[in-house]
Scaffold this motif. Structure first.
Motif, PDB file in Angstrom:
ATOM      1  N   GLY A   9     -17.394   7.115  -2.183  1.00 20.05           N
ATOM      2  CA  GLY A   9     -16.646   8.106  -1.411  1.00 20.05           C
ATOM      3  C   GLY A   9     -16.917   9.535  -1.841  1.00 20.05           C
ATOM      4  O   GLY A   9     -16.081  10.412  -1.654  1.00 20.05           O
ATOM      5  N   GLN A  14     -21.186  16.261  -4.787  1.00 21.89           N
ATOM      6  CA  GLN A  14     -19.938  15.903  -5.481  1.00 21.89           C
ATOM      7  C   GLN A  14     -20.219  14.966  -6.658  1.00 21.89           C
ATOM      8  O   GLN A  14     -19.643  15.105  -7.734  1.00 21.89           O
ATOM      9  CB  GLN A  14     -18.953  15.239  -4.508  1.00 21.89           C
ATOM     10  CG  GLN A  14     -18.397  16.213  -3.459  1.00 21.89           C
ATOM     11  CD  GLN A  14     -17.543  15.511  -2.411  1.00 21.89           C
ATOM     12  OE1 GLN A  14     -17.747  14.331  -2.104  1.00 21.89           O
ATOM     13  NE2 GLN A  14     -16.599  16.239  -1.829  1.00 21.89           N
ATOM     14  N   GLY A  32     -11.514  22.747   1.456  1.00 24.62           N
ATOM     15  CA  GLY A  32     -11.674  21.427   2.038  1.00 24.62           C
ATOM     16  C   GLY A  32     -12.998  20.755   1.735  1.00 24.62           C
ATOM     17  O   GLY A  32     -13.365  19.760   2.355  1.00 24.62           O
ATOM     18  N   GLY A  34     -13.751  19.381  -1.119  1.00 30.89           N
ATOM     19  CA  GLY A  34     -13.577  18.286  -2.074  1.00 30.89           C
ATOM     20  C   GLY A  34     -13.547  18.720  -3.529  1.00 30.89           C
ATOM     21  O   GLY A  34     -13.812  17.912  -4.416  1.00 30.89           O
ATOM     22  N   LYS A  35     -13.177  19.959  -3.802  1.00 30.43           N
ATOM     23  CA  LYS A  35     -13.127  20.421  -5.196  1.00 30.43           C
ATOM     24  C   LYS A  35     -12.089  19.638  -6.001  1.00 30.43           C
ATOM     25  O   LYS A  35     -12.364  19.170  -7.098  1.00 30.43           O
ATOM     26  CB  LYS A  35     -12.770  21.924  -5.254  1.00 30.43           C
ATOM     27  CG  LYS A  35     -13.827  22.833  -4.671  1.00 30.43           C
ATOM     28  CD  LYS A  35     -13.448  24.296  -4.818  1.00 30.43           C
ATOM     29  CE  LYS A  35     -12.186  24.673  -4.061  1.00 30.43           C
ATOM     30  NZ  LYS A  35     -12.280  24.472  -2.596  1.00 30.43           N
ATOM     31  N   THR A  36     -10.908  19.528  -5.427  1.00 30.30           N
ATOM     32  CA  THR A  36      -9.844  18.824  -6.140  1.00 30.30           C
ATOM     33  C   THR A  36     -10.230  17.352  -6.301  1.00 30.30           C
ATOM     34  O   THR A  36     -10.014  16.751  -7.352  1.00 30.30           O
ATOM     35  CB  THR A  36      -8.514  18.978  -5.377  1.00 30.30           C
ATOM     36  OG1 THR A  36      -8.247  20.378  -5.252  1.00 30.30           O
ATOM     37  CG2 THR A  36      -7.378  18.323  -6.118  1.00 30.30           C
ATOM     38  N   ARG A  37     -10.837  16.816  -5.249  1.00 30.72           N
ATOM     39  CA  ARG A  37     -11.290  15.430  -5.331  1.00 30.72           C
ATOM     40  C   ARG A  37     -12.310  15.251  -6.462  1.00 30.72           C
ATOM     41  O   ARG A  37     -12.269  14.282  -7.213  1.00 30.72           O
ATOM     42  CB  ARG A  37     -11.911  15.049  -4.000  1.00 30.72           C
ATOM     43  CG  ARG A  37     -12.277  13.583  -3.859  1.00 30.72           C
ATOM     44  CD  ARG A  37     -12.579  13.371  -2.406  1.00 30.72           C
ATOM     45  NE  ARG A  37     -13.194  12.135  -2.051  1.00 30.72           N
ATOM     46  CZ  ARG A  37     -12.674  11.306  -1.129  1.00 30.72           C
ATOM     47  NH1 ARG A  37     -11.521  11.593  -0.575  1.00 30.72           N
ATOM     48  NH2 ARG A  37     -13.331  10.241  -0.780  1.00 30.72           N
ATOM     49  N   GLN A 251     -10.404  32.181  -1.767  1.00 29.44           N
ATOM     50  CA  GLN A 251      -8.996  31.779  -1.745  1.00 29.44           C
ATOM     51  C   GLN A 251      -8.199  32.418  -2.871  1.00 29.44           C
ATOM     52  O   GLN A 251      -7.117  31.937  -3.226  1.00 29.44           O
ATOM     53  CB  GLN A 251      -8.873  30.259  -1.834  1.00 29.44           C
ATOM     54  CG  GLN A 251      -9.428  29.550  -0.610  1.00 29.44           C
ATOM     55  CD  GLN A 251      -9.137  28.056  -0.655  1.00 29.44           C
ATOM     56  OE1 GLN A 251      -7.993  27.620  -0.546  1.00 29.44           O
ATOM     57  NE2 GLN A 251     -10.174  27.261  -0.822  1.00 29.44           N
ATOM     58  N   ARG A 284     -12.228  18.331   5.757  1.00 27.37           N
ATOM     59  CA  ARG A 284     -10.827  18.435   6.143  1.00 27.37           C
ATOM     60  C   ARG A 284     -10.624  18.753   7.610  1.00 27.37           C
ATOM     61  O   ARG A 284      -9.823  18.121   8.285  1.00 27.37           O
ATOM     62  CB  ARG A 284     -10.147  19.506   5.301  1.00 27.37           C
ATOM     63  CG  ARG A 284      -8.692  19.718   5.663  1.00 27.37           C
ATOM     64  CD  ARG A 284      -8.071  20.796   4.803  1.00 27.37           C
ATOM     65  NE  ARG A 284      -7.983  20.381   3.412  1.00 27.37           N
ATOM     66  CZ  ARG A 284      -8.061  21.214   2.384  1.00 27.37           C
ATOM     67  NH1 ARG A 284      -8.234  22.515   2.603  1.00 27.37           N
ATOM     68  NH2 ARG A 284      -7.961  20.768   1.154  1.00 27.37           N
ATOM     69  N   GLU A 565      -3.012  20.095   2.686  1.00 25.08           N
ATOM     70  CA  GLU A 565      -3.598  19.917   4.014  1.00 25.08           C
ATOM     71  C   GLU A 565      -2.646  19.153   4.923  1.00 25.08           C
ATOM     72  O   GLU A 565      -1.888  18.311   4.463  1.00 25.08           O
ATOM     73  CB  GLU A 565      -4.957  19.205   3.919  1.00 25.08           C
ATOM     74  CG  GLU A 565      -4.909  17.834   3.276  1.00 25.08           C
ATOM     75  CD  GLU A 565      -6.296  17.223   3.025  1.00 25.08           C
ATOM     76  OE1 GLU A 565      -7.292  17.972   2.934  1.00 25.08           O
ATOM     77  OE2 GLU A 565      -6.369  15.992   2.926  1.00 25.08           O
ATOM     78  N   ARG A 604      -5.807  25.069   6.071  1.00 29.22           N
ATOM     79  CA  ARG A 604      -4.888  23.973   5.757  1.00 29.22           C
ATOM     80  C   ARG A 604      -4.884  22.946   6.877  1.00 29.22           C
ATOM     81  O   ARG A 604      -4.432  21.826   6.713  1.00 29.22           O
ATOM     82  CB  ARG A 604      -3.436  24.467   5.550  1.00 29.22           C
ATOM     83  CG  ARG A 604      -3.196  25.413   4.390  1.00 29.22           C
ATOM     84  CD  ARG A 604      -3.767  24.933   3.118  1.00 29.22           C
ATOM     85  NE  ARG A 604      -5.051  25.567   2.876  1.00 29.22           N
ATOM     86  CZ  ARG A 604      -5.949  25.112   1.990  1.00 29.22           C
ATOM     87  NH1 ARG A 604      -5.710  24.043   1.296  1.00 29.22           N
ATOM     88  NH2 ARG A 604      -7.106  25.721   1.831  1.00 29.22           N
TER      89      ARG A 604
HETATM   90  N1  LIG Z   1     -16.991  12.814   0.158  1.00 31.03           N
HETATM   91  C1  LIG Z   1     -15.864  12.759   0.852  1.00 31.03           C
HETATM   92  N2  LIG Z   1     -15.695  11.816   1.777  1.00 31.03           N
HETATM   93  C2  LIG Z   1     -14.560  11.753   2.509  1.00 31.03           C
HETATM   94  N3  LIG Z   1     -13.513  12.611   2.380  1.00 31.03           N
HETATM   95  C3  LIG Z   1     -13.630  13.569   1.462  1.00 31.03           C
HETATM   96  C4  LIG Z   1     -14.797  13.698   0.656  1.00 31.03           C
HETATM   97  N4  LIG Z   1     -14.611  14.758  -0.159  1.00 31.03           N
HETATM   98  C5  LIG Z   1     -13.389  15.251   0.119  1.00 31.03           C
HETATM   99  N5  LIG Z   1     -12.790  14.541   1.087  1.00 31.03           N
HETATM  100  C6  LIG Z   1     -11.465  14.789   1.686  1.00 31.03           C
HETATM  101  O1  LIG Z   1     -11.446  16.111   2.192  1.00 31.03           O
HETATM  102  C7  LIG Z   1     -10.170  16.706   2.017  1.00 31.03           C
HETATM  103  C8  LIG Z   1     -10.303  17.991   1.226  1.00 31.03           C
HETATM  104  O2  LIG Z   1     -10.622  17.704  -0.137  1.00 31.03           O
HETATM  105  P1  LIG Z   1     -10.003  18.555  -1.325  1.00 31.03           P
HETATM  106  O3  LIG Z   1      -8.560  18.744  -1.104  1.00 31.03           O
HETATM  107  O4  LIG Z   1     -10.468  17.943  -2.584  1.00 31.03           O
HETATM  108  O5  LIG Z   1     -10.761  19.922  -1.055  1.00 31.03           O
HETATM  109  P2  LIG Z   1     -10.659  21.280  -1.875  1.00 31.03           P
HETATM  110  O6  LIG Z   1     -12.029  21.800  -1.954  1.00 31.03           O
HETATM  111  O7  LIG Z   1      -9.928  21.048  -3.113  1.00 31.03           O
HETATM  112  O8  LIG Z   1      -9.828  22.169  -0.863  1.00 31.03           O
HETATM  113  P3  LIG Z   1      -8.959  23.495  -1.186  1.00 31.03           P
HETATM  114  O9  LIG Z   1      -9.940  24.582  -1.411  1.00 31.03           O
HETATM  115  O10 LIG Z   1      -8.167  23.714   0.039  1.00 31.03           O
HETATM  116  O11 LIG Z   1      -8.149  23.193  -2.410  1.00 31.03           O
HETATM  117  C9  LIG Z   1      -9.316  15.686   1.325  1.00 31.03           C
HETATM  118  O12 LIG Z   1      -8.564  14.996   2.296  1.00 31.03           O
HETATM  119  C10 LIG Z   1     -10.334  14.786   0.675  1.00 31.03           C
HETATM  120  O13 LIG Z   1      -9.825  13.495   0.475  1.00 31.03           O
END
Ligand SMILES: Nc1ncnc2c1ncn2[C@@H]1O[C@H](COP(=O)(O)OP(=O)(O)OP(=O)(O)O)[C@@H](O)[C@H]1O
Ligand SMILES: [Mg+2]
Length: 717
Positions: A9, A14, A32, A34-37, A251, A284, A565, A604
């Motif tokens: 995933g 990433q 969005g 996926g940084k937090t992910r 941000q 996102r 989100e 968001r």
């Molecule tokens: N490789 C992936 N495959 C599917 N979904 C993903 C993937 N990477 C991230 N996501 C999904 O995309 C959404 C945004 O991810 P995340 O919140 O980690 O982004 P972010 O970069 O932290 O955003 P922000 O800058 O708003 O904090 C989440 O719902 C996450 O589960």
């Protein structure tokens, strides 16, 4: 477990970030992506791959809620507990450190956290003692000064003032305030950070201990760290500790609180072996939402630059709605949410965002009217309600009699016949002897410094606190709170207020006792339940945990929406002066920060975004006729759709005005009818409000879009 399943995933970039072996990792990427992910998976990866104990990991998040979520996601990836990991906000972690080493930090074990209201109260008192005229020297300004110095890591002695009066006076206030806090064992928010930094800086033994313990330091939302937080991170990661940070320069929205985007650049320069990874795919939002966000932020000059794209389609266009006024704006939102719910969606998937807390009241009114459950996140500040703070003041005083801020609050709430004069006398004695108000109160009685009547009621108060502690402190926390509410007569005082309000207060107090119940367990082994609870009340103020299982609409400011989100998002009040905020319009730098806030807001939304503005709004007590926000204008026309209420629009939109009948006679016109205006040409009559001379109509003109007009002057045909 199969370790590689942790990489499922994730896309290529990433995965690179999750598995990077470098000592310093910087993930710089848009919303969005996926940084937090990545952070969550990286923590799990490190633990699993290196067979490392979670004990060796420290992670910083932006909110406490995010910390809880992250921990549980790591645990579910690993299939085991990660409870020994340190994870929390900067303030939460600093607090933890200070509690663990209160003595080394030169704090009493019972130290209490001052929220910003309490802080202001203490500063006011100090300034009064210094005979500073409040008109000339506003306490708020001093508060700002003090916090700014602390955020930059300066103590009074470090401040240079070359005879500049402003600085030298404030510097003195800072010093006096610091002394008062020391006597009271009080620590404000900025102090938590500074003190935790100094603790490690000045204490080699502790520093080495933590440097050895923490093998990995990870930070989310890095763009919003300030100087002292950055310095603290550097201390912890000074030896072998690996550091991973993720952030997005676009941000950065806390510049006004001292956050520095430059820290991202500094990081890349100051650490060796930095691996920088950019994530460009957004998971996102729909294409339309993402393009709109990209278009808005492109107007900022000073950017590190990124390119965000999505594989998904454009989805629905962004709906722009021009309301007549804020009531109508709220009515429209409520109607739209009701439709969405009736189509089988959940309330919790919708968020209403706004620039300023004051906007929530009208929104609440219409949500209530439509019986839509909602929660205010961030702005609600449960622990800042008067009744809650009153009760907490009693508790704080019972646990730390040196807490002057609590003493000041509790001593005459409810009124017990102690005049200002008696209280001033107590303060004076405290000042003379450099003791707390609590001690000076006992002393005042002893030396008969007060009138017999005042002495008697003061004695009653002191006994109440003293006996309260002795009688209650072995009981479960929720019972202690219940008994405090009763013995203090607070409930009796509130009961005298008028109906609704008294009821709300009663409910809040019941909720307070309920909230305390969570702390009766042994989740916080190093703290007593009361200490844990008092700290929770200060640190989580404004972050009331909306019950995850409760299905309700989320209301919050744009600032507190960071990192979150929602499938459907409304941004209300997209008007010049409100957003961008009036205070930020004249300075290019501040305006750019407002634009980043708009970028945060737009991004968001996952599926559907509504942008709303009112043509008339009551703001700061005055009727204003604001112009549409530049941030709406910056979105390309092909991505937007003006919500129209003419006959072609979808049925649900009409529900917003179900109380209005299309056959109603409006001075000879009907809703949906084509009308002619001498200046704007032809348009469709969409809506009306008021009657007689006050009758106003909303017309969607082909030339200029939607306008509200006074019927009496509009000369429609
Ligand atoms: N490789 C992936 N495959 C599917 N979904 C993903 C993937 N990477 C991230 N996501 C999904 O995309 C959404 C945004 O991810 P995340 O919140 O980690 O982004 P972010 O970069 O932290 O955003 P922000 O800058 O708003 O904090 C989440 O719902 C996450 O589960
Ligand atoms: Mg994030």
């Amino acid at each position: 477990m199969d370790v590689t399943s942790i990489l499922d995933g994730l896309n290529k970039a990433q995965r690179d970030a999750v598995t990077a072996q470098n000592r310093a990792l910087l993930v710089l990427a848009g919303a969005g992506s996926g940084k937090t992910r990545v952070l969550v998976h990286r923590i799990a990866w490190i633990i699993a791959m290196q067979n490392l104990s979670p004990h060796s990991i420290i992670a910083v998040t932006f909110t406490n809620k995010a910390a809880h979520e992250m921990k549980s996601r790591v645990e579910s990836l690993l299939g085991r507990s990660a409870s020994s990991m340190w994870i929390g906000t900067f303030h939460g972690l600093a607090h933890r450190l200070l509690r663990a080493h209160a003595m080394d930090a030169e704090l009493p074990d019972t130290f209490q956290i001052l929220d910003s209201d309490d802080q202001l109260r203490v500063i006011k008192r100090v300034m009064k003692e210094m005979n500073l005229d409040e008109n000339e020297w506003p306490a708020k300004q001093a508060q700002w000064f003090i916090n700014k110095q602390k955020d930059d890591g300066r103590r009074p002695a470090d401040i240079q003032h070359y005879g500049d009066l402003f600085t030298s006076v404030h510097c003195n206030v800072y010093q006096q305030y610091q002394d008062a806090c020391k006597i009271g064992g009080l620590v404000d928010f900025a102090e938590l950070l500074l003190r935790a930094y100094e603790l490690l800086r000045d204490n080699q033994h502790l520093r080495e201990h933590y440097q050895q313990r923490f093998q990995h330091l990870l930070v989310d939302e890095f763009q919003d760290t300030n100087s002292i937080q950055y310095a603290w991170l550097k201390l912890i990661s000074a030896s072998d500790c690996a550091i991973s940070i993720v952030g997005d320069d676009d941000q950065s929205i806390y510049g006004w609180r001292g956050a520095q985007i430059e820290n991202i650049r500094r990081f890349a320069q100051e650490y060796d072996d930095v691996k920088t990874i950019r994530l460009e795919q957004n998971y996102r939002s729909t294409g339309a939402i993402l393009k709109a966000a990209n278009a808005v932020i492109a107007n900022n000059q000073d950017r590190m630059g990124k390119n965000l794209w999505t594989e998904g389609g454009d989805g629905e266009p962004i709906s722009v709605y021009a309301a007549f006024n804020e009531q109508e704006e709220a009515r429209f939102i409520a109607a739209r949410i009701k439709d969405w719910y009736e189509q089988g969606n959940s309330y919790r998937d919708c968020a209403i965002l706004y620039r300023s807390n004051a906007q929530s009241r009208v929104l609440e009114e219409f949500l209530l009217q439509k019986q839509i459950p909602y929660r205010i996140y961030g702005g609600f500040k449960f622990f800042e309600r008067a009744e809650v703070k009153d009760t907490m003041a009693y508790l704080r005083l019972m646990y730390n009699s040196q807490d002057d801020a609590a003493f000041e609050r509790a001593v005459n709430t409810p009124p017990r016949g102690l005049g200002q004069k008696s209280i001033e006398k107590i303060r004076e004695l405290a000042r003379e002897k450099s003791v707390s108000l609590w001690e000076s109160a006992w002393h005042a009685i002893e030396i008969k410094a007060l009138s017999p009547k005042a002495s008697k009621s003061l004695q009653g108060f002191l006994d109440l606190i003293k006996n309260g502690y002795e009688d209650f402190h072995d009981l479960p926390l929720s019972e202690q709170i219940q008994l405090t509410i009763e013995s203090s007569n607070l409930m009796e005082m509130y009961a005298k207020e008028k109906g609704e309000k008294a009821l709300a207060r009663k409910e809040n107090l019941a909720e307070l006792a309920g909230a305390a119940r969570e702390f009766d367990g042994d989740d916080y082994p190093d703290l007593s339940p009361m200490t844990a609870f008092l700290a929770h009340a200060s640190l989580e103020a404004g972050e009331t945990q909306a019950d995850q299982y409760e299905d309700c609409v989320q209301l919050m400011t744009l600032h507190s929406a960071k990192g979150l989100e929602f499938p459907m998002v409304f941004i209300a009040g997209m008007e010049e002066k409100l957003f961008p905020h009036m205070m930020s319009m004249d300075e290019p730098e501040k305006l750019e920060e407002e634009r980043r806030l708009a970028y945060v807001g737009i991004t968001r939304a996952m599926k559907k975004l509504f942008l709303l503005y009112a043509e008339k709004r009551r703001l700061w007590g005055k009727d204003t006729y604001p112009a549409i926000s530049r941030f709406i204008r910056e979105i390309p026309a092909e991505l937007k759709e003006e919500v129209r209420l003419n006959s072609q629009i979808s049925q649900p939109m009409f529900n917003a005005f179900e109380h209005k009948d299309t056959t109603t006679d409006i001075n000879g016109f009907k809703l949906g009818q084509i009308v002619e205006h001498p200046k704007y040409g032809s348009g469709v009559l969409l809506n009306f409000e008021g009657e007689g001379d006050q009758l106003r109509v909303q017309v969607n003109f082909e030339t200029v879009g939607t306008k509200w007009l006074m019927m009496a002057y509009a000369r429609l045909t």
